[in-house]
Design a protein around this motif. Sequence first.
Motif: not given
Lengths: 289, 289
Positions: B75-100
């Motif tokens: 869901y849109p709000r969970d999408t934002v939350e997931f990215v926010k909460n995992n900023l330190s887990n992603f590698k710096m060159e990651v490409l993120i997309t969504d389906t909202s």
Amino acid sequence: MEDCDFKVNIAVVGMGLIGGSYAMALRVLNPKSIIGIDKDKKALDNALHRGIIDRGYESGGRFLKEVDLAIIALYPRDTVEFVKNNLSNFKMEVLITDTSSVKKDVVNNINAFLPDGMEFVSGHPMTGRECRGIEFASADIFTKANYIITPSSKNTSRGLKVIDTMARKMGCSNVTYVSPEEHDDAIAFTSQLPHVVAVSLMNSHEEGFIDHMALFTGGSFRDATRVAQINSGLWSQLFIMNSNKLVDEIERFQRSIDRLKTAIIYRDMKSIDHIFQNAIRRRKALVKR
Amino acid sequence: MEDCDFKVNIAVVGMGLIGGSYAMALRVLNPKSIIGIDKDKKALDNALHRGIIDRGYESGGRFLKEVDLAIIALYPRDTVEFVKNNLSNFKMEVLITDTSSVKKDVVNNINAFLPDGMEFVSGHPMTGRECRGIEFASADIFTKANYIITPSSKNTSRGLKVIDTMARKMGCSNVTYVSPEEHDDAIAFTSQLPHVVAVSLMNSHEEGFIDHMALFTGGSFRDATRVAQINSGLWSQLFIMNSNKLVDEIERFQRSIDRLKTAIIYRDMKSIDHIFQNAIRRRKALVKR
């Protein structure tokens, strides 16, 4: 004709999508012959060429004397006119049915002039396509469709049984009996309102806007507007003939949409969820049947 | 990851209908691996069992460091939350997309905290089903679907090209670029309004009425109400996040239905025909595209 013996002569009046589909589906009843009638010679030629009918005529006439079962697949007003104009051509024992999707006007009008002996059983196959013309006709349109019969006090059990059996043999899965008034009430909601909605969705914006929107459409918009490709001559007649009921249904729908709009304006999640849950439950129940 | 080389590690977050379908469709890109993430262990097990994903996790974590392309199907709000909460887990060159299916809020929120180097390309596949859950997932839902990308000033041509190529390789036939604002304007009309209409049709009458109507329904009612079996949690969020635009569209539609209603009340055949002809022409143009 004997009870539900379809080894008889059948006439289908109107070689459009519905009439053509009837003629095709009626073949499984193994009738003596199927006569097609349509003022459009091209439609007749198409039907003859494809073997959908055995003979074609551009209007009614003396040849109707041999017809045992006549199916009138014309617009409602033309249905009444055709029966009226051919009273002297039909044999006294003829069974006549129609396919109109408004009933009260058609049944009352025809019963007012139909002589005793001739029988009119009014029927409505709940099927169709968003395309017009015999080239789109197919026996398949009746498969699992709902079929409504609106008996009048003038009907015999034999007459009703013939049309009931015909509908089932053509593939319809439910045959329902209601009065012409109940029929017109119901279809104002189940058939006319969805057409009003589809047309109004297409016309919601200024000219040209929809073209720009084509790349943003998914299944929900396509499905909701499928029937906007409406047969204007037919549906304007249907809407006018049932206008009081239809306006009631439009206003009921407007109140329903207003309730959801208000909940959205106030960001009232509880009300939105309540509205959704009702819709989900009702839709599930509808589809299960 | 190199330009449009999909021999990479992909993570799909959310193993529902959409996430599951992405994972299935992404196999044709021949990735190194597909990781699935969902808090629902049953959905993960289903995806693992069917070979839709190679590994499953119930939440984000350090394992995301190896992920090159992350698709967030929440869901849109969970999408934002997931990215926010995992900023330190992603590698710096990651490409993120969504389906909202709402964009302005999601894009603005994520861009506000996303560090330079990481890229978020927001996308919206215009597809779905009226059922929920990975058991209904299918790679087919993308076939010939419209796909919208809403670039922001932070996007690189490489990032956009990867998501564009991914969408086309999954089977989408049109990839369109618009701003998040334009997207939200458009889908208020093409997607949210048809859902409002479907729900409101189902709720138009008192409880129990629809059951009585089941035998009177044909294709027009079934099609117009297909999406009334709505995912309440998702759609209430979508409606609220885009409420201003949606209310505009509802009111525009209400004026459109009022024009037809007035013509019916006055039995104004000329206006009804004019309204129908507009709808027919627009619908034909829409379907042709």
